[in-house]
Motif scaffolding. Structure first.
Motif, PDB file in Angstrom:
ATOM      1  N   ILE A  50      41.397  43.819  50.550  1.00 45.08           N
ATOM      2  CA  ILE A  50      42.640  43.170  50.431  1.00 45.08           C
ATOM      3  C   ILE A  50      42.458  41.528  50.146  1.00 45.08           C
ATOM      4  O   ILE A  50      41.739  40.883  50.953  1.00 45.08           O
ATOM      5  N   HIS A  51      43.083  41.099  48.971  1.00 46.02           N
ATOM      6  CA  HIS A  51      43.028  39.765  48.605  1.00 46.02           C
ATOM      7  C   HIS A  51      44.309  39.192  48.257  1.00 46.02           C
ATOM      8  O   HIS A  51      45.161  39.868  47.642  1.00 46.02           O
ATOM      9  N   PRO A  52      44.700  38.002  48.524  1.00 42.75           N
ATOM     10  CA  PRO A  52      43.870  36.913  49.385  1.00 42.75           C
ATOM     11  C   PRO A  52      43.962  37.183  50.850  1.00 42.75           C
ATOM     12  O   PRO A  52      44.673  38.127  51.156  1.00 42.75           O
ATOM     13  N   LYS A  53      43.441  36.059  51.781  1.00 36.84           N
ATOM     14  CA  LYS A  53      43.310  36.445  53.003  1.00 36.84           C
ATOM     15  C   LYS A  53      44.821  36.621  53.752  1.00 36.84           C
ATOM     16  O   LYS A  53      45.165  37.084  54.650  1.00 36.84           O
ATOM     17  N   LYS A  54      45.621  35.705  53.236  1.00 35.85           N
ATOM     18  CA  LYS A  54      47.086  35.862  53.512  1.00 35.85           C
ATOM     19  C   LYS A  54      47.590  37.097  53.469  1.00 35.85           C
ATOM     20  O   LYS A  54      48.339  37.523  54.516  1.00 35.85           O
ATOM     21  N   ARG A  87      29.669  44.207  45.838  1.00 32.93           N
ATOM     22  CA  ARG A  87      29.612  45.576  45.386  1.00 32.93           C
ATOM     23  C   ARG A  87      30.442  45.734  44.163  1.00 32.93           C
ATOM     24  O   ARG A  87      30.178  46.771  43.274  1.00 32.93           O
ATOM     25  N   ALA A  88      31.497  45.151  44.196  1.00 32.24           N
ATOM     26  CA  ALA A  88      32.394  45.161  42.685  1.00 32.24           C
ATOM     27  C   ALA A  88      31.921  44.490  41.461  1.00 32.24           C
ATOM     28  O   ALA A  88      32.499  44.777  40.291  1.00 32.24           O
ATOM     29  N   LYS A  89      30.851  43.799  41.655  1.00 31.36           N
ATOM     30  CA  LYS A  89      30.061  42.965  40.437  1.00 31.36           C
ATOM     31  C   LYS A  89      29.883  44.172  39.412  1.00 31.36           C
ATOM     32  O   LYS A  89      29.348  45.057  39.450  1.00 31.36           O
ATOM     33  N   GLY A  90      30.353  43.627  38.046  1.00 30.06           N
ATOM     34  CA  GLY A  90      30.194  44.609  37.121  1.00 30.06           C
ATOM     35  C   GLY A  90      31.340  45.580  36.700  1.00 30.06           C
ATOM     36  O   GLY A  90      31.373  46.221  35.743  1.00 30.06           O
ATOM     37  N   MET A  91      32.214  45.656  37.672  1.00 31.63           N
ATOM     38  CA  MET A  91      33.344  46.530  37.759  1.00 31.63           C
ATOM     39  C   MET A  91      34.621  45.812  37.682  1.00 31.63           C
ATOM     40  O   MET A  91      35.788  46.639  37.853  1.00 31.63           O
ATOM     41  N   GLU A  92      34.667  44.511  37.170  1.00 34.64           N
ATOM     42  CA  GLU A  92      36.007  43.561  37.359  1.00 34.64           C
ATOM     43  C   GLU A  92      36.852  44.194  36.270  1.00 34.64           C
ATOM     44  O   GLU A  92      38.241  44.006  36.780  1.00 34.64           O
ATOM     45  N   MET A  93      36.773  44.572  35.099  1.00 33.23           N
ATOM     46  CA  MET A  93      37.426  45.234  34.363  1.00 33.23           C
ATOM     47  C   MET A  93      37.848  46.595  34.259  1.00 33.23           C
ATOM     48  O   MET A  93      38.639  47.246  33.644  1.00 33.23           O
ATOM     49  N   GLU A  94      37.321  47.347  35.360  1.00 31.80           N
ATOM     50  CA  GLU A  94      37.576  48.854  35.450  1.00 31.80           C
ATOM     51  C   GLU A  94      38.953  48.999  35.617  1.00 31.80           C
ATOM     52  O   GLU A  94      39.532  48.234  36.531  1.00 31.80           O
ATOM     53  N   PRO A  95      39.683  50.078  35.341  1.00 30.26           N
ATOM     54  CA  PRO A  95      40.931  50.683  35.700  1.00 30.26           C
ATOM     55  C   PRO A  95      41.268  50.862  37.011  1.00 30.26           C
ATOM     56  O   PRO A  95      40.151  51.385  37.789  1.00 30.26           O
ATOM     57  N   GLU A  96      42.520  50.837  37.448  1.00 36.19           N
ATOM     58  CA  GLU A  96      42.768  51.739  38.512  1.00 36.19           C
ATOM     59  C   GLU A  96      42.452  52.653  38.991  1.00 36.19           C
ATOM     60  O   GLU A  96      42.630  53.645  37.534  1.00 36.19           O
ATOM     61  N   CYS A 104      35.259  51.259  46.355  1.00 30.43           N
ATOM     62  CA  CYS A 104      35.981  50.534  47.405  1.00 30.43           C
ATOM     63  C   CYS A 104      35.870  51.747  48.544  1.00 30.43           C
ATOM     64  O   CYS A 104      36.119  51.508  49.868  1.00 30.43           O
ATOM     65  N   PHE A 105      36.638  52.794  48.211  1.00 33.80           N
ATOM     66  CA  PHE A 105      36.866  53.955  49.267  1.00 33.80           C
ATOM     67  C   PHE A 105      35.458  54.190  50.034  1.00 33.80           C
ATOM     68  O   PHE A 105      35.485  54.436  51.067  1.00 33.80           O
ATOM     69  N   ASP A 106      34.262  54.431  48.992  1.00 30.49           N
ATOM     70  CA  ASP A 106      33.186  54.737  49.624  1.00 30.49           C
ATOM     71  C   ASP A 106      32.729  53.647  50.651  1.00 30.49           C
ATOM     72  O   ASP A 106      32.188  54.062  51.982  1.00 30.49           O
ATOM     73  N   TYR A 183      51.003  45.575  45.332  1.00 31.68           N
ATOM     74  CA  TYR A 183      49.845  45.850  44.429  1.00 31.68           C
ATOM     75  C   TYR A 183      48.784  46.567  45.497  1.00 31.68           C
ATOM     76  O   TYR A 183      48.885  46.417  46.673  1.00 31.68           O
ATOM     77  N   CYS A 184      47.826  47.227  44.986  1.00 28.40           N
ATOM     78  CA  CYS A 184      47.049  47.847  45.775  1.00 28.40           C
ATOM     79  C   CYS A 184      46.138  47.265  46.974  1.00 28.40           C
ATOM     80  O   CYS A 184      46.246  47.505  48.082  1.00 28.40           O
ATOM     81  N   GLY A 185      45.828  46.015  46.455  1.00 32.26           N
ATOM     82  CA  GLY A 185      45.110  45.186  47.598  1.00 32.26           C
ATOM     83  C   GLY A 185      44.264  44.248  47.107  1.00 32.26           C
ATOM     84  O   GLY A 185      43.984  43.179  47.407  1.00 32.26           O
ATOM     85  N   CYS A 186      43.438  44.587  46.182  1.00 33.78           N
ATOM     86  CA  CYS A 186      42.018  43.699  45.834  1.00 33.78           C
ATOM     87  C   CYS A 186      42.545  42.693  44.569  1.00 33.78           C
ATOM     88  O   CYS A 186      43.685  42.668  43.865  1.00 33.78           O
ATOM     89  N   ALA A 187      41.631  41.837  44.320  1.00 33.64           N
ATOM     90  CA  ALA A 187      41.930  40.698  43.581  1.00 33.64           C
ATOM     91  C   ALA A 187      42.255  41.033  41.985  1.00 33.64           C
ATOM     92  O   ALA A 187      43.102  40.635  41.338  1.00 33.64           O
TER      93      ALA A 187
END
Length: 215
Positions: A50-54, A87-96, A104-106, A183-187
């Motif tokens: 979840i992003h941002p901290k707020k 862990r998300a590095k390289g997956m930044e442009m992957e679709p929902e 993320c679930f794992d 939104y789902c939660g991540c940046a």
């Protein structure tokens, strides 16, 4: 409540449930159904995505408020956001619903299963599956995979959407005036949701301003 749900029981003759919760709106109906079935359980809040901290704090505090209202133990796990981004590095442009979501679930279910193993829970499950925006098979596969690492831990694949679960979720959210995340939660989901909104003539998401039941 009884008209919406049947009496539930844990799989594999389970005795104690650890419920991974992503937010109050998704977990409210799930908690209500479990409470009505007299199943002992605790809430496990582990969502470093979840992003941002707020936004993270808003979702967590709403969940704590509802858990305290019903006397349910709430376990506040680490916000190890740096690990999530690594862990998300390289997956930044992957679709929902793509491989980033599986990662993320794992990540979240692996921590849930570990806590369950170390603290006397024999069943784990998550409120994530009640959302119509999520792929339930994708969620269940991650949950089953995480539980398989430990003897005596089972992932409960119950379909929380059925028998009015989704509509009851909205009713509780409105009654409780829960914070409404858009939104789902991540940046990356925030980025993509804002991109879609701007392309469709809508303002960007304003964190902390929208609540269920507002006109």
């Amino acid at each position: 409540m009884d008209e919406i749900r049947e009496k539930l029981s844990l799989p594999e003759n389970g005795k104690k449930l650890l419920l991974h919760s992503c937010c109050a709106p998704c977990s409210g109906e799930v908690m209500e159904a479990i409470i009505a079935s007299d199943i002992p359980f605790s809430i496990f809040f582990y969502n470093p995505n979840i992003h941002p901290k707020k936004e993270y704090e808003l979702r967590k505090e709403e969940n704590i408020r509802f858990a305290q209202k019903h006397g349910i133990p709430f376990i506040d796990a680490d916000y190890d956001v740096d690990d999530w981004f690594a862990r998300a590095k390289g997956m930044e442009m992957e679709p929902e619903r793509g491989v980033r979501c599986t990662m993320c679930f794992d990540m979240r279910f692996e921590r849930t299963a570990l806590f369950a193993h170390e603290n006397g829970f024999d069943v784990i499950c998550s409120s994530l599956g009640i959302s119509r925006w999520k792929n339930m098979d994708q969620i269940n596969d991650s949950g089953i995979r995480a539980a398989s690492h430990y003897d005596g831990i089972t992932y409960w694949t119950y379909n929380w959407r059925k028998k009015g679960g989704s509509s009851r979720m909205l009713e509780i959210s409105k009654d409780e005036a829960f914070y409404m995340q858009e939104y789902c939660g991540c940046a990356y989901s925030l980025r993509d949701t804002n991109k879609w909104r701007m392309a469709n003539g809508r303002e960007k998401i304003k964190i902390g301003e929208k609540y269920y039941g507002q006109p």
